[in-house]
Design a protein around this motif. Structure first.
Motif, PDB file in Angstrom:
ATOM      1  N   UNK A  70     -44.055  23.508  20.845  1.00 16.82           N
ATOM      2  CA  UNK A  70     -43.200  22.492  21.437  1.00 16.82           C
ATOM      3  C   UNK A  70     -41.726  22.804  21.248  1.00 16.82           C
ATOM      4  N   UNK A  71     -40.884  21.974  21.806  1.00 14.26           N
ATOM      5  CA  UNK A  71     -39.440  22.200  21.760  1.00 14.26           C
ATOM      6  C   UNK A  71     -38.779  21.608  20.522  1.00 14.26           C
ATOM      7  N   UNK A  72     -39.480  20.755  19.795  1.00 11.53           N
ATOM      8  CA  UNK A  72     -38.896  20.180  18.595  1.00 11.53           C
ATOM      9  C   UNK A  72     -39.407  18.776  18.335  1.00 11.53           C
ATOM     10  N   UNK A  73     -39.122  18.291  17.144  1.00 11.63           N
ATOM     11  CA  UNK A  73     -39.518  16.939  16.744  1.00 11.63           C
ATOM     12  C   UNK A  73     -38.263  16.075  16.714  1.00 11.63           C
ATOM     13  N   UNK A  74     -38.270  15.028  17.496  1.00 15.11           N
ATOM     14  CA  UNK A  74     -37.098  14.154  17.565  1.00 15.11           C
ATOM     15  C   UNK A  74     -37.188  13.060  16.518  1.00 15.11           C
ATOM     16  N   UNK A  75     -36.040  12.513  16.166  1.00 15.72           N
ATOM     17  CA  UNK A  75     -36.000  11.399  15.220  1.00 15.72           C
ATOM     18  C   UNK A  75     -36.443  10.127  15.927  1.00 15.72           C
ATOM     19  N   UNK A  76     -37.490   9.510  15.429  1.00 15.16           N
ATOM     20  CA  UNK A  76     -38.013   8.292  16.045  1.00 15.16           C
ATOM     21  C   UNK A  76     -37.521   7.045  15.348  1.00 15.16           C
ATOM     22  N   UNK A  77     -37.899   5.913  15.868  1.00 18.66           N
ATOM     23  CA  UNK A  77     -37.529   4.642  15.269  1.00 18.66           C
ATOM     24  C   UNK A  77     -38.526   4.216  14.208  1.00 18.66           C
ATOM     25  N   UNK A  78     -38.407   2.983  13.782  1.00 25.73           N
ATOM     26  CA  UNK A  78     -39.306   2.421  12.771  1.00 25.73           C
ATOM     27  C   UNK A  78     -40.613   2.009  13.438  1.00 25.73           C
ATOM     28  N   UNK A  79     -41.752   2.401  12.864  1.00 25.58           N
ATOM     29  CA  UNK A  79     -43.065   2.036  13.403  1.00 25.58           C
ATOM     30  C   UNK A  79     -43.214   0.517  13.436  1.00 25.58           C
ATOM     31  N   UNK A  80     -43.893  -0.032  14.464  1.00 21.52           N
ATOM     32  CA  UNK A  80     -43.985  -1.494  14.622  1.00 21.52           C
ATOM     33  C   UNK A  80     -44.562  -2.222  13.413  1.00 21.52           C
ATOM     34  N   UNK A  81     -45.542  -1.588  12.721  1.00 20.88           N
ATOM     35  CA  UNK A  81     -46.181  -2.271  11.601  1.00 20.88           C
ATOM     36  C   UNK A  81     -45.591  -1.883  10.245  1.00 20.88           C
ATOM     37  N   UNK A  82     -44.470  -1.156  10.260  1.00 20.46           N
ATOM     38  CA  UNK A  82     -43.915  -0.658   9.007  1.00 20.46           C
ATOM     39  C   UNK A  82     -43.316  -1.756   8.135  1.00 20.46           C
ATOM     40  N   UNK A  83     -42.957  -2.871   8.732  1.00 22.00           N
ATOM     41  CA  UNK A  83     -42.286  -3.928   7.968  1.00 22.00           C
ATOM     42  C   UNK A  83     -43.016  -5.267   8.048  1.00 22.00           C
ATOM     43  N   UNK A 449     -38.289  12.264   5.354  1.00 27.95           N
ATOM     44  CA  UNK A 449     -38.133  12.977   6.629  1.00 27.95           C
ATOM     45  C   UNK A 449     -37.130  14.114   6.535  1.00 27.95           C
ATOM     46  N   UNK A 450     -36.978  14.671   5.339  1.00 24.60           N
ATOM     47  CA  UNK A 450     -35.984  15.717   5.124  1.00 24.60           C
ATOM     48  C   UNK A 450     -36.226  16.952   5.979  1.00 24.60           C
ATOM     49  N   UNK A 451     -37.476  17.235   6.356  1.00 28.57           N
ATOM     50  CA  UNK A 451     -37.758  18.436   7.145  1.00 28.57           C
ATOM     51  C   UNK A 451     -37.062  18.419   8.503  1.00 28.57           C
ATOM     52  N   UNK A 452     -36.601  17.255   8.946  1.00 33.22           N
ATOM     53  CA  UNK A 452     -35.863  17.186  10.209  1.00 33.22           C
ATOM     54  C   UNK A 452     -34.505  17.874  10.123  1.00 33.22           C
ATOM     55  N   UNK A 453     -34.109  18.291   8.931  1.00 36.09           N
ATOM     56  CA  UNK A 453     -32.862  19.037   8.781  1.00 36.09           C
ATOM     57  C   UNK A 453     -33.004  20.489   9.220  1.00 36.09           C
ATOM     58  N   UNK A 454     -34.235  21.000   9.284  1.00 36.58           N
ATOM     59  CA  UNK A 454     -34.456  22.424   9.520  1.00 36.58           C
ATOM     60  C   UNK A 454     -33.788  22.973  10.779  1.00 36.58           C
ATOM     61  N   UNK A 455     -33.838  22.282  11.935  1.00 34.79           N
ATOM     62  CA  UNK A 455     -33.168  22.826  13.119  1.00 34.79           C
ATOM     63  C   UNK A 455     -31.650  22.936  12.972  1.00 34.79           C
ATOM     64  N   UNK A 456     -31.096  22.319  11.947  1.00 34.56           N
ATOM     65  CA  UNK A 456     -29.641  22.339  11.738  1.00 34.56           C
ATOM     66  C   UNK A 456     -29.207  23.327  10.659  1.00 34.56           C
ATOM     67  N   UNK A 457     -30.155  24.019  10.019  1.00 36.71           N
ATOM     68  CA  UNK A 457     -29.827  24.917   8.926  1.00 36.71           C
ATOM     69  C   UNK A 457     -29.337  26.246   9.471  1.00 36.71           C
TER      70      UNK A 457
END
Length: 467
Positions: A70-83, A449-457
């Motif tokens: 795939x082209x990458x993993x985008x930052x998503x919002x808060x899951x509906x049942x998370x809170x 979600x620290x692994x989302x930093x990888x495309x910026x390293x």
């Protein structure tokens, strides 16, 4: 070495974990009525391997890849049942059994199966096994390479050497455990090459390698699909955490100068580990993780600057990028030791660095062959470096990167300043053995979600010895 009483002779019903050929591991139970009960065998390993760089031509290059990427993993919002859970201290569902609250994973009475349940599981556990193998070899290499007198000059006695040998034996168990979970294709022991030349450098290298080994597992542990495997790995990595603390004490460092231990992504751990693997068997299991360009701290803090009285320990004071082990001349206490900071249970030497300290950096560009047989190629998806990410405890903090120059197509140089912040009041976030990396952006990220930093390293990570 110590002689331990056979634990099985002291217990009645003892659970143990055993593997069957396809890699599925299930929990069994035995009744130990005497010391003659046989324990599962350990995985075989080499007691002596050459420690020289790889000099051949790799037959395969690049990380393991799937047929579709795939082209990458985008930052998503808060899951509906998370809170939605009210978190008010009351019970909101029927209890499945007396004294048992509703919920939890793997709590329904099913038989645990300790295996990989996804590609993510397998690749993460395989990375952890690579780490266990190198630690087994590393601890024994230091004991073979340096004499008892060398260790004595560094402040370590025979019992300390025995402790290092026992830590090597622990790695035999760790490698066996993960191999049983992974099955027949589990990574094998490789040949390694280390940068240290004396006991002080050996201890510093061990302290930093166990640090990123521990942090690398913390980074993926909660994300494993196999909760059963995560349970066993937790019991393994807590031992490794103790090893890292021991090596800090061997160096005269305060054993645990932080409130929280940091976790890092798998590609960060693999980037730090791979350069010390010379070669692996031809049929070795390959990894999917990325190798970033190397980052060197040109003025790594050391125990000689304890108390933060100096802005610099001098440029080019390390023997390696990535781990950034501090140089220590043969036959002396060296730049990472002082007369009053030898091996000790604890010490009160103060911080090794301080907020505002100027940190000099040098980094490589992508495209270098590293790791087993030089068969992995460093790469980055990032653009021009603008920031330095400081990853410590619960924080990801960014400081501006000041680029000084680019020395041709292979390296760049620049500097940044150590930030001033606290995790909570009274807990300096930048402390202990931690990690930095050069990035092209400053995304807001947290430990989960620290692994989302990888495309910026752009380059890194590097181990920064803040305290």
């Amino acid at each position: 070495m110590w002689n331990f009483l056979p634990l099985l002779s002291l217990l009645g019903s003892v659970p143990f974990v055993s593997a069957i050929p396809n890699g599925i591991v299930i929990a069994r139970a035995t009744t130990a009525s005497s010391a003659s009960v046989s324990a599962p065998p350990v995985r075989s390993y080499q007691s002596s391997e050459p420690h020289t760089p790889f000099s051949g031509t790799p037959s395969t290059t690049g990380a393991l890849t799937a047929s579709s990427i795939g082209t990458g993993i985008s930052s998503g919002g808060v899951a509906p049942d998370a809170t939605t859970y009210p978190s008010d201290g009351k019970l909101h569902n029927a209890e499945p059994a007396p004294y048992v609250p509703a919920g939890g994973v793997g709590t329904n009475g099913s038989t645990p199966v300790y295996n990989a349940k996804s590609d993510f599981d397998y690749e993460s556990l395989a990375l952890a096994l690579y780490q266990e193998w190198i630690e087994l070899d590393l601890f024994r290499d230091g004991l073979k390479r340096f004499s008892a007198e060398d260790f004595k000059a560094a402040g370590l006695n025979a019992a300390d050497r025995d402790l290092i040998e026992f830590m090597a034996e622990q790695e035999v168990g760790h490698a066996t455990l993960i191999s049983n979970i992974l099955g027949a294709q589990a990574p094998q022991q490789c040949a390694y090459n280390y940068p240290y030349t004396n006991v002080h450098e050996f201890l510093d290298f061990c302290q930093k390698l166990t640090r990123f080994g521990e942090a690398g597992v913390y980074g993926f542990l909660a994300h494993l699909d196999s909760r059963e495997a995560a349970t066993l790995l937790t019991q393994s990595i807590t031992t490794e955490a103790r090893q890292q603390m021991i090596f800090r004490q061997f160096q005269g460092l305060f054993p645990m100068p932080v409130w929280f231990e940091v976790g890092i992504p798998q590609s960060w751990a693999w980037t730090l580990l791979a350069p010390y693997i010379s070669s692996c068997p031809s049929n070795q299991t390959r990894l999917v993780w990325q190798n970033f360009p190397a980052l060197r701290i040109l003025n790594q803090p050391s125990i000689a600057t304890a108390g933060g009285t100096s802005n610099s320990t001098g440029l080019n004071n390390t023997i390696s990028s990535g781990t950034n082990v501090v140089k220590s001349p043969n036959g002396s206490s060296g730049s990472n030791s002082s007369s009053d900071c030898g091996a000790t249970v604890t010490s009160d030497i103060g911080a090794l660095s301080f907020p505002g300290r100027q940190v000099a950096l040098q980094w490589e560009t992508a495209g270098k062959g590293v790791g087993p047989n030089n068969s992995y190629i460093t790469s980055t998806q990032a653009k021009t470096g603008k920031y330095v990410a400081w990853v410590s405890q619960l924080n990801v903090t960014y400081t501006p990167l000041r680029v000084v120059n680019s020395t041709g197509n292979s390296t760049g140089r620049g500097y940044t300043s150590q930030p001033d912040l606290e995790t909570y009041q009274g807990d300096p976030a930048i402390n202990g053995t931690m990690f930095i990396a050069i990035t092209d952006d400053n995304p807001v990220l947290t430990p989960f979600n620290l692994s989302l930093i990888n495309p910026h390293v752009v380059a890194g990570p590097a181990v920064y010895q803040a305290g």
